[in-house]
Write a protein that holds these residues in place. Structure first.
Motif, PDB file in Angstrom:
ATOM      1  N   ASN A  80      40.595 -13.195 -11.604  1.00  0.00           N
ATOM      2  CA  ASN A  80      39.690 -12.164 -12.471  1.00  0.00           C
ATOM      3  C   ASN A  80      38.881 -11.455 -11.703  1.00  0.00           C
ATOM      4  O   ASN A  80      38.523 -10.256 -12.349  1.00  0.00           O
ATOM      5  CB  ASN A  80      39.246 -13.043 -13.661  1.00  0.00           C
ATOM      6  CG  ASN A  80      40.285 -13.191 -14.718  1.00  0.00           C
ATOM      7  OD1 ASN A  80      41.381 -12.474 -14.985  1.00  0.00           O
ATOM      8  ND2 ASN A  80      40.097 -14.306 -15.432  1.00  0.00           N
ATOM      9  N   ALA A  81      38.089 -11.782 -10.713  1.00  0.00           N
ATOM     10  CA  ALA A  81      37.062 -11.256 -10.116  1.00  0.00           C
ATOM     11  C   ALA A  81      37.653 -10.038  -9.292  1.00  0.00           C
ATOM     12  O   ALA A  81      36.758  -9.317  -9.003  1.00  0.00           O
ATOM     13  CB  ALA A  81      36.634 -12.343  -8.978  1.00  0.00           C
ATOM     14  N   VAL A  82      38.911  -9.912  -9.092  1.00  0.00           N
ATOM     15  CA  VAL A  82      39.418  -8.837  -8.279  1.00  0.00           C
ATOM     16  C   VAL A  82      40.108  -7.556  -9.454  1.00  0.00           C
ATOM     17  O   VAL A  82      40.062  -6.703  -8.984  1.00  0.00           O
ATOM     18  CB  VAL A  82      40.628  -9.149  -7.582  1.00  0.00           C
ATOM     19  CG1 VAL A  82      41.265  -8.430  -6.607  1.00  0.00           C
ATOM     20  CG2 VAL A  82      40.342 -10.477  -6.603  1.00  0.00           C
ATOM     21  N   LYS A  83      40.069  -8.142 -10.595  1.00  0.00           N
ATOM     22  CA  LYS A  83      40.463  -7.209 -11.633  1.00  0.00           C
ATOM     23  C   LYS A  83      39.386  -6.202 -11.987  1.00  0.00           C
ATOM     24  O   LYS A  83      38.430  -6.526 -11.897  1.00  0.00           O
ATOM     25  CB  LYS A  83      41.042  -7.999 -12.692  1.00  0.00           C
ATOM     26  CG  LYS A  83      42.480  -8.792 -12.673  1.00  0.00           C
ATOM     27  CD  LYS A  83      42.661  -9.108 -13.909  1.00  0.00           C
ATOM     28  CE  LYS A  83      43.716 -10.236 -13.663  1.00  0.00           C
ATOM     29  NZ  LYS A  83      44.248 -10.818 -14.945  1.00  0.00           N
ATOM     30  N   ASP A  84      40.027  -4.618 -12.393  1.00  0.00           N
ATOM     31  CA  ASP A  84      39.026  -3.887 -12.545  1.00  0.00           C
ATOM     32  C   ASP A  84      39.784  -3.156 -13.532  1.00  0.00           C
ATOM     33  O   ASP A  84      41.073  -3.099 -13.746  1.00  0.00           O
ATOM     34  CB  ASP A  84      38.474  -3.021 -11.108  1.00  0.00           C
ATOM     35  CG  ASP A  84      39.491  -2.294 -10.670  1.00  0.00           C
ATOM     36  OD1 ASP A  84      40.576  -2.140 -11.153  1.00  0.00           O
ATOM     37  OD2 ASP A  84      39.050  -1.959  -9.341  1.00  0.00           O
ATOM     38  N   SER A  85      38.934  -2.128 -14.216  1.00  0.00           N
ATOM     39  CA  SER A  85      39.798  -1.137 -15.215  1.00  0.00           C
ATOM     40  C   SER A  85      40.727  -0.249 -14.532  1.00  0.00           C
ATOM     41  O   SER A  85      41.373   0.257 -15.518  1.00  0.00           O
ATOM     42  CB  SER A  85      38.494  -0.361 -15.970  1.00  0.00           C
ATOM     43  OG  SER A  85      37.929   0.368 -14.948  1.00  0.00           O
ATOM     44  N   SER A  86      40.665   0.204 -13.612  1.00  0.00           N
ATOM     45  CA  SER A  86      41.820   1.179 -13.011  1.00  0.00           C
ATOM     46  C   SER A  86      42.734   0.305 -12.195  1.00  0.00           C
ATOM     47  O   SER A  86      43.909   0.954 -11.723  1.00  0.00           O
ATOM     48  CB  SER A  86      41.018   1.930 -11.780  1.00  0.00           C
ATOM     49  OG  SER A  86      40.699   1.220 -10.678  1.00  0.00           O
ATOM     50  N   GLY A  87      42.830  -0.949 -12.147  1.00  0.00           N
ATOM     51  CA  GLY A  87      43.725  -1.851 -11.480  1.00  0.00           C
ATOM     52  C   GLY A  87      44.037  -1.523 -10.082  1.00  0.00           C
ATOM     53  O   GLY A  87      45.248  -1.581  -9.470  1.00  0.00           O
ATOM     54  N   SER A  88      43.006  -1.251  -9.405  1.00  0.00           N
ATOM     55  CA  SER A  88      42.978  -1.060  -8.072  1.00  0.00           C
ATOM     56  C   SER A  88      43.620  -2.097  -7.277  1.00  0.00           C
ATOM     57  O   SER A  88      44.242  -1.847  -6.224  1.00  0.00           O
ATOM     58  CB  SER A  88      41.837  -0.711  -7.510  1.00  0.00           C
ATOM     59  OG  SER A  88      40.785  -1.875  -7.545  1.00  0.00           O
ATOM     60  N   ALA A  89      43.636  -3.500  -7.617  1.00  0.00           N
ATOM     61  CA  ALA A  89      44.243  -4.543  -6.871  1.00  0.00           C
ATOM     62  C   ALA A  89      45.725  -4.324  -6.525  1.00  0.00           C
ATOM     63  O   ALA A  89      46.476  -4.800  -5.717  1.00  0.00           O
ATOM     64  CB  ALA A  89      43.972  -5.834  -7.555  1.00  0.00           C
ATOM     65  N   GLY A  90      46.204  -3.717  -7.610  1.00  0.00           N
ATOM     66  CA  GLY A  90      47.777  -3.517  -7.542  1.00  0.00           C
ATOM     67  C   GLY A  90      48.438  -2.401  -6.678  1.00  0.00           C
ATOM     68  O   GLY A  90      49.448  -2.387  -6.090  1.00  0.00           O
ATOM     69  N   TYR A  91      47.288  -1.502  -6.234  1.00  0.00           N
ATOM     70  CA  TYR A  91      48.006  -0.557  -5.392  1.00  0.00           C
ATOM     71  C   TYR A  91      47.111  -0.612  -3.991  1.00  0.00           C
ATOM     72  O   TYR A  91      47.287   0.370  -2.996  1.00  0.00           O
ATOM     73  CB  TYR A  91      47.751   0.920  -6.002  1.00  0.00           C
ATOM     74  CG  TYR A  91      46.588   1.203  -6.386  1.00  0.00           C
ATOM     75  CD1 TYR A  91      45.564   1.960  -5.632  1.00  0.00           C
ATOM     76  CD2 TYR A  91      46.305   1.130  -7.935  1.00  0.00           C
ATOM     77  CE1 TYR A  91      44.411   2.303  -6.191  1.00  0.00           C
ATOM     78  CE2 TYR A  91      45.287   1.738  -8.405  1.00  0.00           C
ATOM     79  CZ  TYR A  91      44.237   2.119  -7.689  1.00  0.00           C
ATOM     80  OH  TYR A  91      43.025   2.430  -7.870  1.00  0.00           O
ATOM     81  N   ALA A  92      46.231  -1.622  -3.813  1.00  0.00           N
ATOM     82  CA  ALA A  92      45.726  -1.591  -2.456  1.00  0.00           C
ATOM     83  C   ALA A  92      46.686  -1.913  -1.257  1.00  0.00           C
ATOM     84  O   ALA A  92      47.513  -2.635  -1.561  1.00  0.00           O
ATOM     85  CB  ALA A  92      44.569  -2.935  -2.650  1.00  0.00           C
ATOM     86  N   PRO A  93      46.472  -1.259  -0.189  1.00  0.00           N
ATOM     87  CA  PRO A  93      47.338  -1.461   0.895  1.00  0.00           C
ATOM     88  C   PRO A  93      47.656  -2.728   1.555  1.00  0.00           C
ATOM     89  O   PRO A  93      48.357  -3.084   2.112  1.00  0.00           O
ATOM     90  CB  PRO A  93      46.546  -0.372   2.014  1.00  0.00           C
ATOM     91  CG  PRO A  93      45.359  -0.294   1.592  1.00  0.00           C
ATOM     92  CD  PRO A  93      45.357  -0.535   0.179  1.00  0.00           C
ATOM     93  N   ASP A  94      46.553  -3.690   1.148  1.00  0.00           N
ATOM     94  CA  ASP A  94      46.853  -5.095   1.679  1.00  0.00           C
ATOM     95  C   ASP A  94      46.789  -5.956   0.505  1.00  0.00           C
ATOM     96  O   ASP A  94      46.309  -7.111   0.488  1.00  0.00           O
ATOM     97  CB  ASP A  94      45.731  -5.360   2.952  1.00  0.00           C
ATOM     98  CG  ASP A  94      46.105  -6.904   3.643  1.00  0.00           C
ATOM     99  OD1 ASP A  94      47.366  -7.029   3.772  1.00  0.00           O
ATOM    100  OD2 ASP A  94      45.272  -7.373   3.916  1.00  0.00           O
ATOM    101  N   SER A  95      47.327  -5.636  -0.831  1.00  0.00           N
ATOM    102  CA  SER A  95      47.227  -6.642  -1.940  1.00  0.00           C
ATOM    103  C   SER A  95      48.325  -7.890  -1.696  1.00  0.00           C
ATOM    104  O   SER A  95      49.257  -7.777  -0.682  1.00  0.00           O
ATOM    105  CB  SER A  95      47.636  -5.791  -2.899  1.00  0.00           C
ATOM    106  OG  SER A  95      49.185  -5.349  -3.051  1.00  0.00           O
TER     107      SER A  95
END
Length: 109
Positions: A80-95
């Motif tokens: 949950n600490a990685v989650k944000d409103s734009s879902g940036s963890a989903g499209y990060a280049p090293d997710s």
């Protein structure tokens, strides 16, 4: 409305009239991927389904391939600490999923 009771008399009759054939090559195996190493934890609400770290994911995919299942679907389980409103963890280049896909492709091209 006509009920098809005669087709449900016994297993042999049901097998004779079944019209669905699902080969193992049509199956897609879902995997839930988590951070860490040597992690294999059962999901409480889905008995027999596990969350895997990338290293154990590779081992289990090898077992699925030996059964003839050659398609997988990866679901990333992030903190949950990685989650944000734009879902940036989903499209990060090293997710998590990007790393998992790289690891899978390196072992199973």
């Amino acid at each position: 409305m006509k009920r098809f009771r005669p087709y449900r008399v016994n297993q042999e009759t049901r097998d004779r009239y079944v019209d669905i054939h699902l080969p193992v090559q049509a199956l897609i195996y879902p995997y839930f991927v988590v951070e860490g190493s040597s992690v294999k934890e059962e999901i409480g609400s889905m008995p027999g389904v596990f969350r895997y770290s990338i290293d154990l994911l590779i081992e289990d995919i090898g077992e699925a391939l030996s059964l003839g299942i050659d398609k997988i679907l990866l679901f990333g389980v992030i903190d949950n600490a990685v989650k944000d409103s734009s879902g940036s963890a989903g499209y990060a280049p090293d997710s998590l999923i990007v790393r998992a896909v790289r690891a899978v492709k390196s072992v199973f091209p």
